[in-house]
Design an enzyme around this catalytic site. Structure first.
Site, short mmCIF file in Angstrom:
data_model
loop_
_atom_site.label_atom_id
_atom_site.label_comp_id
_atom_site.label_asym_id
_atom_site.label_seq_id
_atom_site.Cartn_x
_atom_site.Cartn_y
_atom_site.Cartn_z
N LYS A 29 0.83 -1.20 0.00
CA LYS A 29 0.00 0.00 0.00
C LYS A 29 0.87 1.25 0.00
CE LYS A 29 -3.76 -0.60 2.41
NZ LYS A 29 -4.39 -0.86 3.70
N GLY A 108 -8.11 -7.08 4.00
CA GLY A 108 -8.92 -7.06 5.21
C GLY A 108 -8.39 -7.88 6.37
N MET A 110 -5.75 -7.31 8.20
CA MET A 110 -5.25 -6.47 9.28
C MET A 110 -6.14 -5.24 9.38
SD MET A 110 -1.22 -6.95 8.91
CE MET A 110 -1.28 -6.49 7.22
N ARG A 593 2.02 -48.47 -15.43
CA ARG A 593 2.12 -49.48 -14.37
C ARG A 593 1.37 -50.72 -14.84
NH1 ARG A 593 0.72 -44.61 -11.70
NH2 ARG A 593 2.18 -44.05 -10.04
N ARG A 649 6.65 -50.29 -17.00
CA ARG A 649 7.37 -50.83 -15.86
C ARG A 649 6.95 -52.27 -15.62
NH1 ARG A 649 6.40 -48.07 -10.13
NH2 ARG A 649 4.39 -49.12 -10.31
N GLU A 776 15.15 -45.31 -7.60
CA GLU A 776 14.21 -45.04 -6.51
C GLU A 776 14.70 -45.54 -5.16
OE1 GLU A 776 10.42 -46.92 -7.28
OE2 GLU A 776 11.39 -48.56 -8.36
N THR A 798 10.35 -40.81 -7.58
CA THR A 798 10.63 -39.98 -6.40
C THR A 798 9.70 -40.28 -5.23
OG1 THR A 798 9.39 -38.24 -7.48
CG2 THR A 798 11.79 -38.09 -7.56
N ASP A 800 9.16 -43.46 -4.02
CA ASP A 800 9.98 -44.39 -3.26
C ASP A 800 11.33 -43.76 -2.88
OD1 ASP A 800 8.70 -46.82 -2.63
OD2 ASP A 800 8.64 -47.32 -4.76
N CYS A 862 9.10 -39.94 -12.81
CA CYS A 862 7.74 -40.44 -12.92
C CYS A 862 7.02 -40.47 -11.58
CB CYS A 862 7.72 -41.81 -13.58
SG CYS A 862 8.59 -43.05 -12.60
N TYR A 882 12.61 -35.21 -19.35
CA TYR A 882 11.15 -35.11 -19.28
C TYR A 882 10.66 -35.26 -17.85
CZ TYR A 882 10.99 -40.21 -18.85
OH TYR A 882 11.15 -41.48 -18.40
P1 ADP Z 1 -7.71 -2.50 3.61
O1 ADP Z 1 -6.28 -2.83 3.46
O2 ADP Z 1 -8.43 -3.40 4.51
O3 ADP Z 1 -8.37 -2.24 2.30
P2 ADP Z 1 -7.44 0.33 3.87
O4 ADP Z 1 -6.30 0.86 4.62
O5 ADP Z 1 -7.31 0.36 2.41
O6 ADP Z 1 -7.76 -1.10 4.41
O7 ADP Z 1 -8.69 1.18 4.33
C1 ADP Z 1 -10.01 0.76 4.41
C2 ADP Z 1 -10.92 1.74 3.72
O8 ADP Z 1 -10.76 3.05 4.21
C3 ADP Z 1 -10.68 1.82 2.25
O9 ADP Z 1 -11.90 1.86 1.57
C4 ADP Z 1 -9.94 3.08 2.07
O10 ADP Z 1 -10.15 3.63 0.82
C5 ADP Z 1 -10.49 3.96 3.17
N1 ADP Z 1 -9.51 4.93 3.58
C6 ADP Z 1 -8.29 4.68 4.09
N2 ADP Z 1 -7.60 5.80 4.29
C7 ADP Z 1 -8.40 6.81 3.92
C8 ADP Z 1 -8.25 8.23 3.87
N3 ADP Z 1 -7.11 8.81 4.25
N4 ADP Z 1 -9.27 8.96 3.43
C9 ADP Z 1 -10.41 8.37 3.04
N5 ADP Z 1 -10.63 7.05 3.05
C10 ADP Z 1 -9.62 6.26 3.48
MG MG Z 2 -7.75 -1.07 0.96
MG MG Z 3 8.50 -47.22 -6.78
#
Ligand code: ADP
Ligand code: MG
Ligand code: MG
Length: 926
Positions: A29, A108, A110, A593, A649, A776, A798, A800, A862, A882
């Site tokens: 990002k 999503g 984190m 086989r 074989r 093998e 591979t 055996d 094989c 091959y």
């Molecule tokens: P994710 O990685 O889960 O997509 P984001 O960091 O992209 O999380 O943010 C989640 C949402 O918030 C996204 O839709 C993003 O566009 C919005 N968003 C994040 N930062 C800003 C900002 N500075 N202004 C407006 N919207 C934001």
């Molecule tokens: Mg995002």
């Molecule tokens: Mg064998």
């Protein structure tokens, strides 16, 4: 003393300290925000704390480097200058978002916090500044809600619960007698903020932080902390993302899509992420903020609607779409926000897509001259081809179901393909049911990143809310799951595990079928039929002209064939399997086989007679019955393979596998053979072995019972003679299994050659043939120079070879091998992905020693690894001739072989078009 490393990278005002290439440091990002800033796109100013801060944080007991605070303050001051507002200022406050962003995108997984910097003072300032009280309090309640969830940990307690903040909102709406969030007034929202804060205090015992700087560091800590949350860990496991990478944190000035009807927010793909079609594909919502579109809480509008609603904005966006594709030379996924008629770009990254889209986009972009055919090949992961081979619904049957009133609903066709399964309503159940071997359709109001494991366990995913770019859709496409999203007529009740739709009540465990290509949801189980590619190649029921998906597949295969050096063979022991493999592009059989044939019609009887015989004569009599049957099998295969090499074989498994073990069957057999039951039982018992894998099997059988090898060789060569006489070329290669000592091979090869010469003389026909061996067991590999003086080819068995090199019996490894992989003792299951360091070294010894005595020795593999991309790459590096794999993996192997060549061969070799495998010391990768 070394200078402090730089931890913070600023972007804004048309210039950025970072760039796209700095992904490892800035996360995807952050790097792309910098890149977009540098190419002149409108990006709100901000700064990125590098992934090194994260690594530092976790290696120093969750503390930050000393210099970080200062760097953050400096960068923040720059942002304030660009934006003309001040963080925490009570009359002109700057608000920021705090966003996670790892090297590989983890949609999503984190956390992100928006509108940070609001408190009871700045909120007043913002009201004055914007003159829009409702907007400001809407932003405030979102902030408290997000911060409360992400930083302070107020989350649902039970899997059937709803979010605690949503519960407060629902309660408020009930009190007011309203249904929509939009009906809440500024005053209502203000009250919600108070209630939210009270809930925070009740649940955590602490006050909601007022100081913006405290808020900022709290959010930063939470984002770094989210790197170790369960769903992020699960996601990393699933996609092989190392924990050591860490995440970056982006702090960025807020822009607002919730400032009224001239504001909005959206996400888009520069091409259709499901089919790959070159159309702008996305969704937006007016008067909404960030998460609203992706979270699936409101079903957004398709981007084409924006062209009608606001042609100027659409025009700008479409222009940026083209700029981005040209710049990145790929399909991009973007987030944008419109604040009162001004467009801002908030994110871009290479877009996740289905295998269908991946292939189509790769092929199209070569035609558009955006990328080369080599790049196209490197973009398509070999295993993605599996998706193209997967079944689709039988149209007739589906139409019947629809006409019969079983169409329940229609949603968005978010992840193509066909899936039928039983209804489950949460991710934990999906996992549990799948573990029991049930096929399930995970059905949710909306999915969230928490559901990732359940989604992976399901055949398909069905949601009531959310659009084509919702979490469910995005993740499903990437996983290759069938997905129907935004099916708004589903009335799902999590607490009772039921749903109502189309006037019907369905409950957990009921069968449904979902068509991710059309969006249809059908009651009951609809049968599937072969994919387009299979209809063209295998069933031959579809004309390639009418099969666009097939055409793209075929184009990729043609390019792959242009670059690969490895030949691709198949493991097949039936004519129909062989024909399928040829249709998929197999260039020979690498392993036929013979033992499977003995279970075929009329064969098991004589086979058992042979095994139970006491005397050579009796055994020969039984073998004489088998000879014509085997000959017929071989002839069928030779005919289909039409001159392509066929490696056969000789018998390999221990004999006890062919005889019955239950009394009833033994008595029957005794009757058939006219001998006593006791005798049968005694013979069967005598075949018992303590460790059959290392027992009386492989060439050991043919050495103790040479008449078996004699019969098999004769069957092979008589078949070859017969087919050859019919004008069809043949190229048999007889392969002796489990050779560890050259004398074993000498013994068997002598028999094979004697039979070959005899048959050619008797039938007065000539054909080429080879005699070789499987490598093998380690002794075979280590003495490959001796063995190579007799063998005309080596084929690495591979499976055996892995068992014997590791000293691990595959059949007994279940209990410890998976934990081994979890503990990272082996990086992968060595029976799945070739252990390059161990087994690979044994192979290398065999290759070198074999070539030292027979430079032109044919080399192949094989084992099951012959169809696995990483193992195929290793075979390429070793310079084998091959790989051989199951028929349905042939396309995957073709592509994997091409990619191996593109990734490992020095570019200088390309003009030489060398036919022979390069003998130079291979560049050791990884
Ligand atoms: P994710 O990685 O889960 O997509 P984001 O960091 O992209 O999380 O943010 C989640 C949402 O918030 C996204 O839709 C993003 O566009 C919005 N968003 C994040 N930062 C800003 C900002 N500075 N202004 C407006 N919207 C934001
Ligand atoms: Mg995002
Ligand atoms: Mg064998």
């Amino acid at each position: 003393m070394a200078k402090n490393p730089k931890y913070v990278y600023f972007f804004g005002g048309g210039k950025a300290e970072g760039k796209a290439a700095m992904k490892n440091l800035l996360g995807g990002k952050g790097a792309n925000l910098a890149e977009m800033t540098n190419i002149g796109l409108p990006v709100p100013s901000g700064f990125t704390m590098s992934t090194e801060v994260c690594t530092y944080y976790y290696s120093h007991g969750e503390t930050y480097p000393k210099s970080l605070k200062k760097e953050v303050e400096t960068a923040l001051a720059k942002v304030e200058k660009v934006m003309g507002a001040r963080f925490g200022d009570s009359s002109n406050p700057l608000l920021v978002s705090v966003r996670s962003g790892a090297r590989a995108s983890m949609p999503g997984m984190m956390d992100t916090i928006l509108n940070l910097g609001l408190n009871n003072k700045t909120v007043e300032g913002l009201v004055k500044k914007t003159n829009n009280e409702r907007f400001v309090y809407d932003s405030y309640r979102r902030f408290v809600q997000m911060y409360g969830d992400v930083v302070l940990g107020l989350k649902p307690v039970h899997k059937d619960d709803i979010d605690p903040f949503e519960a407060i909102i629902e309660q408020k709406k009930k009190e007011l007698g309203i249904h929509l969030d939009t009906q809440l007034t500024a005053g209502d929202l203000k009250d919600l903020v108070v209630r939210f804060k009270t809930a925070v205090k009740e649940r955590t015992g602490k006050d909601f932080p007022e100081n913006p700087m405290d808020q900022l560091w709290g959010a930063v800590g939470a984002v770094f902390g989210s790197w170790m949350n369960d769903r992020a860990i699960a996601y990393r496991k699933l996609y092989d993302i190392p924990e050591s990478w860490g995440t970056a944190v982006n702090v960025q000035s807020m822009v607002f899509g919730n400032m009224g009807e001239d504001s909005g927010t959206g996400v888009a793909f520069t091409r259709d992420a499901a089919t790959g079609e070159n159309v702008f594909y996305g969704e937006y919502l007016m008067n909404a903020q960030g998460e609203d579109v992706v979270a699936g809480t409101r079903t957004p509008l398709p981007i084409s609607k924006l062209a009608e609603q606001d042609p100027k904005m659409y025009g700008q966006l479409d222009k940026i779409r083209k700029v981005l594709e040209k710049h990145y030379r790929d399909m991009m996924d973007v987030e944008f926000t419109i604040q009162q008629g001004t467009l801002y770009m908030l994110q871009c990254r290479v877009g996740k897509r289905t295998a269908f889209a991946e292939i189509r986009i790769a092929v199209d972009m070569v035609k558009e001259k955006l990328i080369s055919d080599r790049e196209a090949l490197l973009r398509v992961q070999p295993d993605q081809l599996n998706q193209l081979l997967r079944p689709i619904f039988d149209l007739k049957e589906k139409d019947g179901a629809v006409k019969g009133g079983r169409l329940l609903a229609k949603g968005l066709n978010a992840g193509p393909g066909a899936a039928a399964g039983r209804l489950v309503f949460n991710a934990l159940d999906a996992e549990a049911w799948a573990k029991r071997g049930e096929k399930v359709i995970l059905t949710r109001i909306e999915t969230s990143p928490e559901d990732i494991k359940g989604m992976n366990a399901a055949e398909g995913i069905l949601t009531a809310r959310g659009g084509m770019t919702s979490h469910a859709a995005l993740v499903a496409r990437q996983m290759g799951r069938v997905c129907v999203a935004g099916c708004s007529t589903l009335d799902i009740d999590y607490s009772t595990h039921t749903m109502k739709v189309a006037g019907k009540a369905l409950k957990e465990g009921d069968w449904i079928s979902i068509d991710g290509t059309t969006g249809e949801v059908i009651e009951g189980k609809v049968n599937t039929k072969p994919s387009e590619v299979l209809q063209v190649l295998i069933d031959k029921t579809l004309d390639p002209k009418d099969a666009p998906v097939y055409q793209e597949f075929d184009q990729i295969m043609k390019w792959a064939d242009k670059y690969r050096r490895l030949k691709i063979r198949t493991n097949a022991d039936q004519p129909d399997q062989s024909a399928n493999a040829v249709a998929f592009g197999a260039e020979g059989i690498g392993l036929c086989r013979t033992e499977h044939m003995f279970f075929g019609e009329g064969k098991i009887g004589p086979m058992r007679e042979m095994i139970l015989a006491d005397t050579v004569d009796a055994r020969k009599k039984a073998l004489a019955k088998l000879l014509p049957l085997q000959r017929k099998d071989f002839a069928g295969i030779f005919e289909v393979m039409n001159g392509r090499p066929v490696t056969i074989r000789t018998i390999d498994p221990p004999l006890h596998e062919f005889v019955p073990h239950e009394e009833k069957a033994q008595r029957e057999l005794a009757g058939q053979m006219g001998i006593s039951y006791e005798k049968v039982k005694q013979r069967v018992d005598s075949l018992h072995e303590f460790n059959p894998m290392l027992g009386f099997r492989g060439c050991r059988l043919g050495i103790i019972y040479p008449e078996i090898t004699e019969m098999q060789s004769r069957a092979i060569f008589e078949a070859a003679a017969e087919v050859k006489k019919r004008g069809i070329p043949v190229e048999p290669e007889v392969m002796i299994p489990l050779v560890g000592h050259v004398k074993e091979l000498q013994h068997q090869a002598q028999i094979v050659r004697r039979e070959a010469e005899a048959v050619m003389k008797e039938q007065d026909v000539k054909f080429p043939y080879l005699v070789g061996t499987m490598i093998e067991i380690p002794r075979g590999a280590i003495t490959a120079d001796e063995i190579g003086s007799v063998a005309e080819f080596f084929s690495f068995g591979t499976n055996d070879l892995t068992q014997t090199t590791l000293g691990v019996s595959r059949d007994d490894a279940g209990r410890f091998l998976l934990p081994y992989v979890e503990k990272e003792i082996y990086p992968k299951d060595p029976f799945e992905v070739l252990d390059r360091v161990g087994v690979g070294s044994v192979m290398r010894i065999a290759v070198e020693k074999g070539r030292s005595v027979r430079p032109a020795i044919k080399l192949g593999i094989c084992g099951e690894h012959g169809g696995e991309p990483s193992s195929i790459e290793f075979c390429h590096i070793l310079g084998l001739n091959y790989v051989s794999c199951s028929p349905f993996r042939v396309p995957i192997a073709r592509l994997a072989a091409a990619r191996a060549a593109l990734l490992n061969d020095a570019p200088a070799a390309k003009s030489a078009k060398a036919k022979k495998p390069a003998r130079r010391k291979p560049a050791r990768k990884r």
